[in-house]
Design a protein around this motif. Structure first.
Motif, PDB file in Angstrom:
ATOM      1  N   GLY A 139       0.592  -1.293  -0.112  1.00  0.00           N
ATOM      2  CA  GLY A 139       0.369   0.052  -0.151  1.00  0.00           C
ATOM      3  C   GLY A 139       0.408   1.089  -0.192  1.00  0.00           C
ATOM      4  N   TRP A 140       1.714   1.601   0.810  1.00  0.00           N
ATOM      5  CA  TRP A 140       2.823   2.520   1.119  1.00  0.00           C
ATOM      6  C   TRP A 140       4.382   2.510  -0.526  1.00  0.00           C
ATOM      7  CZ3 TRP A 140       4.669   6.300   3.725  1.00  0.00           C
ATOM      8  CH2 TRP A 140       4.298   6.801   4.773  1.00  0.00           C
ATOM      9  N   PHE A 141       4.020   1.664  -0.816  1.00  0.00           N
ATOM     10  CA  PHE A 141       4.648   2.056  -2.727  1.00  0.00           C
ATOM     11  C   PHE A 141       3.658   1.773  -3.442  1.00  0.00           C
ATOM     12  CE2 PHE A 141       7.813  -0.127   0.012  1.00  0.00           C
ATOM     13  CZ  PHE A 141       9.374   0.125  -1.034  1.00  0.00           C
ATOM     14  N   ALA A 142       2.186   1.604  -3.234  1.00  0.00           N
ATOM     15  CA  ALA A 142       1.347   2.215  -4.027  1.00  0.00           C
ATOM     16  C   ALA A 142       1.066   3.575  -4.233  1.00  0.00           C
ATOM     17  CB  ALA A 142       0.224   1.415  -3.608  1.00  0.00           C
ATOM     18  N   GLY A 143       0.519   4.384  -2.877  1.00  0.00           N
ATOM     19  CA  GLY A 143       1.043   5.496  -2.739  1.00  0.00           C
ATOM     20  C   GLY A 143       2.019   6.222  -2.388  1.00  0.00           C
ATOM     21  N   GLU A 144       3.120   5.794  -2.557  1.00  0.00           N
ATOM     22  CA  GLU A 144       4.517   6.976  -2.526  1.00  0.00           C
ATOM     23  C   GLU A 144       5.673   6.355  -3.022  1.00  0.00           C
ATOM     24  OE1 GLU A 144       4.591  10.306  -1.889  1.00  0.00           O
ATOM     25  OE2 GLU A 144       2.571  10.221  -0.924  1.00  0.00           O
ATOM     26  N   GLY A 145       5.219   5.356  -3.787  1.00  0.00           N
ATOM     27  CA  GLY A 145       6.362   4.643  -4.408  1.00  0.00           C
ATOM     28  C   GLY A 145       6.269   4.995  -5.543  1.00  0.00           C
ATOM     29  N   SER A 146       7.261   4.641  -6.440  1.00  0.00           N
ATOM     30  CA  SER A 146       7.863   5.048  -7.766  1.00  0.00           C
ATOM     31  C   SER A 146       8.926   4.559  -8.246  1.00  0.00           C
ATOM     32  CB  SER A 146       8.472   6.415  -8.293  1.00  0.00           C
ATOM     33  OG  SER A 146       9.422   6.768  -7.436  1.00  0.00           O
ATOM     34  N   ILE A 147       8.501   4.120  -9.437  1.00  0.00           N
ATOM     35  CA  ILE A 147       9.134   3.135 -10.141  1.00  0.00           C
ATOM     36  C   ILE A 147      10.328   4.308 -11.571  1.00  0.00           C
ATOM     37  CG2 ILE A 147       9.960   0.682 -11.928  1.00  0.00           C
ATOM     38  CD1 ILE A 147       6.814  -0.201 -10.395  1.00  0.00           C
ATOM     39  N   SER A 148      11.652   3.744 -11.053  1.00  0.00           N
ATOM     40  CA  SER A 148      12.176   4.290 -12.629  1.00  0.00           C
ATOM     41  C   SER A 148      14.047   4.026 -13.276  1.00  0.00           C
ATOM     42  CB  SER A 148      13.535   5.378 -12.275  1.00  0.00           C
ATOM     43  OG  SER A 148      14.014   5.158 -11.215  1.00  0.00           O
TER      44      SER A 148
ATOM     45  N   ASP B 291      16.685   4.063 -14.649  1.00  0.00           N
ATOM     46  CA  ASP B 291      18.074   4.907 -15.587  1.00  0.00           C
ATOM     47  C   ASP B 291      18.639   4.130 -16.437  1.00  0.00           C
ATOM     48  OD1 ASP B 291      16.965   6.925 -14.141  1.00  0.00           O
ATOM     49  OD2 ASP B 291      18.466   7.553 -12.335  1.00  0.00           O
ATOM     50  N   ARG B 292      19.991   3.593 -15.865  1.00  0.00           N
ATOM     51  CA  ARG B 292      20.518   2.276 -16.138  1.00  0.00           C
ATOM     52  C   ARG B 292      19.787   1.061 -15.989  1.00  0.00           C
ATOM     53  NH1 ARG B 292      25.013   5.338 -15.696  1.00  0.00           N
ATOM     54  NH2 ARG B 292      24.761   4.356 -12.985  1.00  0.00           N
ATOM     55  N   ASN B 293      19.131   0.858 -14.057  1.00  0.00           N
ATOM     56  CA  ASN B 293      19.085  -0.135 -14.067  1.00  0.00           C
ATOM     57  C   ASN B 293      16.869   0.472 -13.455  1.00  0.00           C
ATOM     58  OD1 ASN B 293      21.393  -1.889 -14.778  1.00  0.00           O
ATOM     59  ND2 ASN B 293      22.359  -1.126 -12.794  1.00  0.00           N
ATOM     60  N   PRO B 294      16.355  -0.981 -13.319  1.00  0.00           N
ATOM     61  CA  PRO B 294      15.634  -0.254 -12.602  1.00  0.00           C
ATOM     62  C   PRO B 294      15.246   0.134 -11.146  1.00  0.00           C
ATOM     63  CG  PRO B 294      15.365  -2.573 -12.991  1.00  0.00           C
ATOM     64  CD  PRO B 294      15.926  -2.256 -14.069  1.00  0.00           C
ATOM     65  N   GLN B 295      15.162   1.014 -10.937  1.00  0.00           N
ATOM     66  CA  GLN B 295      14.760   1.387  -9.477  1.00  0.00           C
ATOM     67  C   GLN B 295      13.909   1.532  -8.978  1.00  0.00           C
ATOM     68  OE1 GLN B 295      18.474   3.726  -9.802  1.00  0.00           O
ATOM     69  NE2 GLN B 295      16.791   5.784 -10.220  1.00  0.00           N
ATOM     70  N   ILE B 296      13.519   1.104  -7.164  1.00  0.00           N
ATOM     71  CA  ILE B 296      12.733   1.817  -7.223  1.00  0.00           C
ATOM     72  C   ILE B 296      12.404   2.682  -5.253  1.00  0.00           C
ATOM     73  CG2 ILE B 296      10.094   0.628  -5.201  1.00  0.00           C
ATOM     74  CD1 ILE B 296      11.277  -2.049  -6.443  1.00  0.00           C
ATOM     75  N   ALA B 297      12.342   3.694  -5.955  1.00  0.00           N
ATOM     76  CA  ALA B 297      11.942   4.705  -4.726  1.00  0.00           C
ATOM     77  C   ALA B 297      10.932   4.828  -3.579  1.00  0.00           C
ATOM     78  CB  ALA B 297      12.183   6.389  -5.309  1.00  0.00           C
TER      79      ALA B 297
ATOM     80  N   SER C  52       2.961  -1.417 -14.637  1.00  0.00           N
ATOM     81  CA  SER C  52       3.059  -1.646 -16.082  1.00  0.00           C
ATOM     82  C   SER C  52       4.184  -0.810 -16.843  1.00  0.00           C
ATOM     83  CB  SER C  52       2.061  -0.431 -17.011  1.00  0.00           C
ATOM     84  OG  SER C  52       2.371   1.066 -16.825  1.00  0.00           O
ATOM     85  N   LYS C  53       5.430  -0.874 -15.224  1.00  0.00           N
ATOM     86  CA  LYS C  53       6.800   0.131 -14.943  1.00  0.00           C
ATOM     87  C   LYS C  53       7.527  -0.654 -15.381  1.00  0.00           C
ATOM     88  CE  LYS C  53       6.280   5.363 -14.350  1.00  0.00           C
ATOM     89  NZ  LYS C  53       6.310   6.580 -13.504  1.00  0.00           N
ATOM     90  N   LEU C  54       7.555  -2.015 -14.304  1.00  0.00           N
ATOM     91  CA  LEU C  54       8.029  -2.839 -14.184  1.00  0.00           C
ATOM     92  C   LEU C  54       8.029  -3.551 -15.109  1.00  0.00           C
ATOM     93  CD1 LEU C  54       6.178  -4.461 -10.758  1.00  0.00           C
ATOM     94  CD2 LEU C  54       7.947  -3.255 -11.077  1.00  0.00           C
ATOM     95  N   VAL C  55       7.735  -4.037 -16.327  1.00  0.00           N
ATOM     96  CA  VAL C  55       7.865  -5.222 -17.659  1.00  0.00           C
ATOM     97  C   VAL C  55       8.957  -3.897 -18.029  1.00  0.00           C
ATOM     98  CG1 VAL C  55       6.586  -6.429 -18.856  1.00  0.00           C
ATOM     99  CG2 VAL C  55       5.058  -5.171 -16.748  1.00  0.00           C
ATOM    100  N   SER C  56       8.461  -2.672 -18.868  1.00  0.00           N
ATOM    101  CA  SER C  56       9.019  -1.940 -19.678  1.00  0.00           C
ATOM    102  C   SER C  56      10.794  -2.205 -19.338  1.00  0.00           C
ATOM    103  CB  SER C  56       8.546  -0.440 -19.714  1.00  0.00           C
ATOM    104  OG  SER C  56       9.082   0.026 -18.936  1.00  0.00           O
TER     105      SER C  56
END
Length: 193
Positions: free
Chosen positions: A112-121, A123-129, A189-193
């Protein structure tokens, strides 16, 4: 078998990170600009409450549509406040971790926290913030993630006055995705890209 406890914990995590418990009434609010996430939330809430889930649309200053989910449920409100330790009113800096959750609830709450305030980006590698103003919250989430053999890094941004939890290493990212669901459809959907 439908797991209501897990759904409640998930909603609690979303409210804790990105929602609001009204000070004077038993009103729970969650704001989002994502229509898909709105539908997802409505479905979850309709499973755990008999009360009407209302949605208000508004425009932000940038012309972006925002949706506010609004629900008046005394029992759910009290559970979020007492069991999940979500303060009433302004909470971002003072929120503390819940106590006495079982493992399933802990995982769902963090999702729930990651859905609310988390993000996926990527750069070179995928990362979660994950951002939060609450040091206790970020430390707790970090400890719980470490129990799953994932090593996050924590930073503090003076400018934002917020803590940032990052999952950067490739194997940590992979493990995180195996052990936690990204329930937010746009983020998923960003996890897959």
């Amino acid at each position: 078998f439908y797991n209501m406890k897990k759904d409640i914990a998930l909603v609690a995590g979303i409210v804790a990170s990105d929602g609001h418990l009204d000070k004077d009434f038993h009103i729970i609010r969650i704001m989002t600009s994502s229509k898909k996430f709105l539908e997802f939330l409505k479905n979850k809430l309709q499973k755990i409450t008999k009360e009407k889930v209302r949605v208000y649309k508004s425009q932000s200053g940038y012309g972006k549509k925002k949706y506010t989910l609004y629900i008046n449920d005394k029992n759910l409100y009290q559970m979020l406040n007492e069991k999940f330790n979500i303060p009433k009113g302004k909470k971002s800096a003072i929120i503390e971790p819940p106590k006495n959750l079982d493992t399933q609830e802990e995982v769902a709450y963090m999702e729930g926290w990651f859905a609310g305030e988390g993000s996926i980006s990527h750069d070179r590698n995928p990362q979660i913030a994950l951002w939060s103003k609450s040091k206790k919250m970020i430390s707790w989430i970090s400890e719980k993630i470490k129990e799953k053999d994932i090593i996050p890094q924590i930073y503090y941004s003076k400018k934002k006055q917020q803590y940032l939890l990052m999952i950067r290493r490739k194997n940590d990212f992979t493990k995180f995705v195996e052990k936690f669901k990204f329930v937010h459809p746009d983020k998923n959907s960003k996890l897959v890209s």
